[in-house]
Write a protein that holds these residues in place. Structure first.
Motif, PDB file in Angstrom:
ATOM      1  N   ALA A 146       0.834  -1.205   0.000  1.00 42.26           N
ATOM      2  CA  ALA A 146       0.000   0.000   0.000  1.00 42.26           C
ATOM      3  C   ALA A 146       0.867   1.252   0.000  1.00 42.26           C
ATOM      4  N   LEU A 147       2.020   1.199   0.702  1.00 40.71           N
ATOM      5  CA  LEU A 147       2.921   2.353   0.726  1.00 40.71           C
ATOM      6  C   LEU A 147       3.405   2.684  -0.680  1.00 40.71           C
ATOM      7  N   GLY A 148       3.879   1.649  -1.390  1.00 46.77           N
ATOM      8  CA  GLY A 148       4.336   1.877  -2.759  1.00 46.77           C
ATOM      9  C   GLY A 148       3.227   2.437  -3.620  1.00 46.77           C
ATOM     10  N   ARG A 149       2.025   1.867  -3.476  1.00 42.05           N
ATOM     11  CA  ARG A 149       0.903   2.311  -4.301  1.00 42.05           C
ATOM     12  C   ARG A 149       0.532   3.757  -4.000  1.00 42.05           C
ATOM     13  N   PHE A 150       0.586   4.122  -2.716  1.00 50.00           N
ATOM     14  CA  PHE A 150       0.247   5.482  -2.298  1.00 50.00           C
ATOM     15  C   PHE A 150       1.167   6.484  -2.985  1.00 50.00           C
ATOM     16  N   PHE A 151       2.481   6.197  -2.977  1.00 55.31           N
ATOM     17  CA  PHE A 151       3.408   7.133  -3.604  1.00 55.31           C
ATOM     18  C   PHE A 151       3.216   7.173  -5.113  1.00 55.31           C
ATOM     19  N   MET A 152       2.933   6.005  -5.706  1.00 56.21           N
ATOM     20  CA  MET A 152       2.691   5.994  -7.151  1.00 56.21           C
ATOM     21  C   MET A 152       1.489   6.856  -7.508  1.00 56.21           C
ATOM     22  N   ALA A 153       0.431   6.755  -6.694  1.00 52.04           N
ATOM     23  CA  ALA A 153      -0.775   7.529  -6.981  1.00 52.04           C
ATOM     24  C   ALA A 153      -0.495   9.019  -6.828  1.00 52.04           C
ATOM     25  N   LEU A 154       0.299   9.377  -5.797  1.00 55.59           N
ATOM     26  CA  LEU A 154       0.643  10.793  -5.610  1.00 55.59           C
ATOM     27  C   LEU A 154       1.421  11.327  -6.805  1.00 55.59           C
ATOM     28  N   VAL A 155       2.370  10.515  -7.268  1.00 56.65           N
ATOM     29  CA  VAL A 155       3.231  11.000  -8.339  1.00 56.65           C
ATOM     30  C   VAL A 155       2.447  11.079  -9.650  1.00 56.65           C
ATOM     31  N   PHE A 163      -3.312  12.237 -17.955  1.00 56.98           N
ATOM     32  CA  PHE A 163      -3.284  10.782 -17.840  1.00 56.98           C
ATOM     33  C   PHE A 163      -2.899  10.324 -16.450  1.00 56.98           C
ATOM     34  N   GLY A 164      -1.952  11.056 -15.825  1.00 57.75           N
ATOM     35  CA  GLY A 164      -1.487  10.659 -14.505  1.00 57.75           C
ATOM     36  C   GLY A 164      -2.624  10.612 -13.509  1.00 57.75           C
ATOM     37  N   GLY A 165      -3.431  11.694 -13.491  1.00 53.93           N
ATOM     38  CA  GLY A 165      -4.545  11.743 -12.548  1.00 53.93           C
ATOM     39  C   GLY A 165      -5.534  10.637 -12.812  1.00 53.93           C
ATOM     40  N   LEU A 166      -5.778  10.398 -14.107  1.00 57.02           N
ATOM     41  CA  LEU A 166      -6.707   9.326 -14.495  1.00 57.02           C
ATOM     42  C   LEU A 166      -6.207   7.980 -13.980  1.00 57.02           C
ATOM     43  N   GLY A 167      -4.894   7.733 -14.186  1.00 55.13           N
ATOM     44  CA  GLY A 167      -4.316   6.474 -13.720  1.00 55.13           C
ATOM     45  C   GLY A 167      -4.420   6.352 -12.215  1.00 55.13           C
ATOM     46  N   SER A 168      -4.106   7.447 -11.500  1.00 55.01           N
ATOM     47  CA  SER A 168      -4.153   7.397 -10.036  1.00 55.01           C
ATOM     48  C   SER A 168      -5.551   7.078  -9.551  1.00 55.01           C
ATOM     49  N   SER A 169      -6.541   7.759 -10.140  1.00 54.22           N
ATOM     50  CA  SER A 169      -7.897   7.527  -9.640  1.00 54.22           C
ATOM     51  C   SER A 169      -8.324   6.099  -9.905  1.00 54.22           C
ATOM     52  N   ARG A 170      -7.971   5.570 -11.085  1.00 49.73           N
ATOM     53  CA  ARG A 170      -8.333   4.177 -11.376  1.00 49.73           C
ATOM     54  C   ARG A 170      -7.632   3.224 -10.430  1.00 49.73           C
ATOM     55  N   GLU A 171      -6.324   3.465 -10.235  1.00 48.28           N
ATOM     56  CA  GLU A 171      -5.544   2.575  -9.373  1.00 48.28           C
ATOM     57  C   GLU A 171      -6.140   2.526  -7.972  1.00 48.28           C
ATOM     58  N   ALA A 202      -7.793  -0.531  -6.077  1.00 45.94           N
ATOM     59  CA  ALA A 202      -7.119  -0.986  -4.858  1.00 45.94           C
ATOM     60  C   ALA A 202      -8.091  -1.121  -3.696  1.00 45.94           C
ATOM     61  N   SER A 203      -9.117  -0.231  -3.682  1.00 50.95           N
ATOM     62  CA  SER A 203     -10.039  -0.282  -2.550  1.00 50.95           C
ATOM     63  C   SER A 203     -10.844  -1.576  -2.539  1.00 50.95           C
ATOM     64  N   LEU A 240      -2.513   2.621 -24.450  1.00 50.54           N
ATOM     65  CA  LEU A 240      -3.743   3.185 -24.990  1.00 50.54           C
ATOM     66  C   LEU A 240      -4.467   3.915 -23.857  1.00 50.54           C
ATOM     67  N   GLU A 241      -4.828   5.177 -24.100  1.00 51.58           N
ATOM     68  CA  GLU A 241      -5.291   5.995 -22.973  1.00 51.58           C
ATOM     69  C   GLU A 241      -6.564   5.479 -22.332  1.00 51.58           C
ATOM     70  N   LEU A 242      -7.409   4.806 -23.114  1.00 50.37           N
ATOM     71  CA  LEU A 242      -8.670   4.357 -22.536  1.00 50.37           C
ATOM     72  C   LEU A 242      -8.481   3.247 -21.523  1.00 50.37           C
ATOM     73  N   THR A 243      -7.422   2.464 -21.680  1.00 49.30           N
ATOM     74  CA  THR A 243      -7.327   1.244 -20.892  1.00 49.30           C
ATOM     75  C   THR A 243      -6.278   1.291 -19.798  1.00 49.30           C
ATOM     76  N   MET A 244      -5.279   2.150 -19.916  1.00 54.94           N
ATOM     77  CA  MET A 244      -4.143   1.946 -19.022  1.00 54.94           C
ATOM     78  C   MET A 244      -4.434   2.429 -17.610  1.00 54.94           C
ATOM     79  N   ILE A 245      -3.834   1.720 -16.661  1.00 53.75           N
ATOM     80  CA  ILE A 245      -3.972   2.099 -15.262  1.00 53.75           C
ATOM     81  C   ILE A 245      -2.579   2.373 -14.706  1.00 53.75           C
TER      82      ILE A 245
END
Lengths: 225, 316
Positions: free
Chosen positions: B108-117, B125-133, B137-138, B206-211
């Motif tokens: 979870a620690l690693g994931r938290f930092f990845m989502a922040l970054v 795209f970054g924000g989109l990926g973070s929100s999906r991740e 994860a939840s 591909l922007e529609l699918t990537m997380i």
């Protein structure tokens, strides 16, 4: 036949019973009608295996015919009939749900807990003997309730049939778990009942589709007018 | 004694971290074979990492310190986890530090930092990926917890070494229905956690699918290499968890060379076998639509829940 109480048989019964429960959950989780039918066939096959294991492990030879009939009718004949029906009416998917798949799965998880508490209170009576077969009772009660749940929340007439058949599998399993199977004459009666019911229901589904252009059971309400 | 501890650290690190790109290479090669391609050599991930290490880093002018420290946080959390997960020999090198719950929260620690970054550089795209991740994860975390708790309840401890030892002494309990269901649940969870195909596609941008790829889109050079390597290690850790928490056959319990050799061989066989299964799943399934992913994960959650219920029904 000499009864052999092998721990291996008990282990296999546990594994098959757990797999039966998983197939019921997979039916709840999927959308494709073909997949429903295949899962039902797998479920019936596993049920037949449990019955066979009861024959092998506990020496209850009268179950043998019921086991063979389960595999022949429920795992082969009924799925074939239902697949034919699907091919002819060109309906592939269950689209509208009264309850979302996620919520249904959660609900069915609750059903299993409920079924287990009911089964435990039955098994707590002094006459009950503990074995792998009686442990299956909670799985069988859960199957009946999940079958009912499928009938309540799904809309296609075919899914209703699958729900009914799942309930019937639950009944067979509970008979197996409490009394090592009902008398053969009762079992055979139920089998032919089910087979004929599915044949008639299959024809019904076909006619419903022809009349209403859909097999959604909501359309059936218009019959009242 | 001190040398043995040092040795066990080195052994585990080399085995998990150095072999991680190889496992990814094997999965890619298998997938290529399924598609009737010849595919790159299984060593290709190593070449990729070396190539990335040699390149320059391009950093966005709006990036904060998070951008620079995240690759190290992610990679070092994987290194610590790899010292907590049983691979070849028990007890694990860091068994006095934490148990399986520590492992889950280090992930979870690693994931938290990845989502922040993902949010840090303010790319769309970054924000989109973070929100999906985070939304995936939840659902993944409770399912993973439940699956792991089943194994923990069976063994009467959340310490991974104890779980492995208990299971090794009673091999029959490896075939418990609740145990098998928990394994199935953890398998689906692993596919989601490591970004494999029904949930995320590791091979596409591909922007529609990537997380996962969306979050690390801004990274380049050595930073990217560290993050890629960390996710390869994550895959191996999950395979090792599945293999050894549920089927700890052949695990060494002493430091004798013969036991170690058997343990290492069994570990490699199990991990490569599981990697082949992952490749099979990836080749035979299509990626799910994002809104269907929760359904799959709820199936995993329910499998884990069922396994826990069945444990009390069947009473293992």
């Amino acid at each position: 036949m000499i009864p052999v109480h092998l721990p291996l048989v008990e282990l296999l019964i546990d594994i098959f019973a757990a797999s039966i429960l998983v197939t019921a959950f997979l039916i709840v989780s999927s959308r494709s009608l073909v997949f429903y039918i295949r899962l039902f066939a797998l479920q019936s096959l596993l049920l037949g295996m449990v019955a066979l294991l009861v024959v092998i492990g506990y020496g209850e030879t009268h179950i043998l015919i019921a086991a063979i009939l389960t595999i022949a009718i429920k795992a082969i004949a009924i799925p074939v009939v239902l697949t034919r029906v699907i091919e002819r009416i060109h309906v592939q998917k269950e689209i509208r749900f009264r309850m979302s798949i996620t919520a249904s799965l959660m609900f069915c998880g609750g059903i299993v807990i409920l079924a287990d508490s009911v089964a435990q209170s039955i098994l707590r009576s002094p006459h009950a003997e503990a074995s792998a077969v009686t442990r299956v009772l909670s799985v069988s009660i859960a199957m009946m309730l999940i079958g009912l749940f499928i009938m309540m929340t799904r809309q296609k007439a075919l899914t209703q049939i699958i729900g009914l058949l799942t309930m019937e599998n639950g009944v067979f399993l509970s008979g197996l778990s409490i009394t090592y199977g009902m008398p053969l004459i009762v079992e055979v009666g139920i089998f032919f009942d089910i087979l004929v019911a599915v044949l008639i229901l299959g024809v019904f589904v076909f006619r419903i589709n022809k009349t209403f252009e859909s097999i959604s059971i909501d359309s059936l309400r218009s019959l009242r007018h | 004694m001190a040398t043995i501890i040092l040795l066990s650290f080195l052994f585990q690190i080399i085995l998990v971290i150095a072999l991680a790109p190889l496992v990814t290479g094997i999965i890619r090669k298998t997938k290529a074979r399924f598609q009737h391609r010849r595919g790159a050599t299984v060593l290709q991930p190593y070449y990729d990492l070396v190539k990335l290490m040699r390149k320059d880093v391009v950093v966005s002018s709006v990036a904060s310190w998070l951008f620079h420290c995240t690759p190290f946080v992610v990679f070092s959390s994987m290194v610590v986890i790899s010292l907590l997960v049983p691979t070849v020999v028990t007890p694990v090198p860091l068994h006095w530090v934490g148990d399986i719950i520590a492992v889950i929260y280090l992930f979870a620690l690693g994931r938290f930092f990845m989502a922040l970054v993902g949010l840090d550089t303010a790319s769309a795209f970054g924000g989109l990926g973070s929100s999906r991740e985070m939304s995936i994860a939840s659902i993944v975390e409770p399912a993973m917890m439940l699956a792991i708790f089943t194994a923990a309840v069976t063994a009467g401890s959340t310490d991974l070494s104890v779980i492995v030892d208990r299971l090794s002494t009673t091999p029959a309990s490896m075939l418990n229905p609740s145990h098998l269901l928990a394994f199935a649940g953890l398998f689906v969870v692993s596919l989601a956690e490591t970004g494999r195909i029904p949930v995320d596609n590791p091979a596409t941008h591909l922007e529609l699918t990537m997380i996962h790829e969306a979050m690390i889109l801004e990274y380049s050079g050595p930073y990217l290499a560290l993050i890629e390597w960390a996710s390869q290690v994550k895959l191996v850790i999950f395979l090792a968890l599945m293999a050894n928490m549920f089927f700890p056959l052949g695990m060494a319990t002493t430091w004798s060379p013969s036991a170690l050799a058997v343990g290492a061989g069994a570990f490699l066989l199990k991990v490569i076998g599981l990697a082949l299964i992952v490749a099979l799943v990836e080749s035979t399934n299509a990626k799910l639509r994002l809104f269907r992913v929760p359904e799959l994960l709820v199936v995993a959650f329910i499998l884990s829940l069922l396994s826990l219920i069945l444990y009390f029904i069947v009473g293992a």
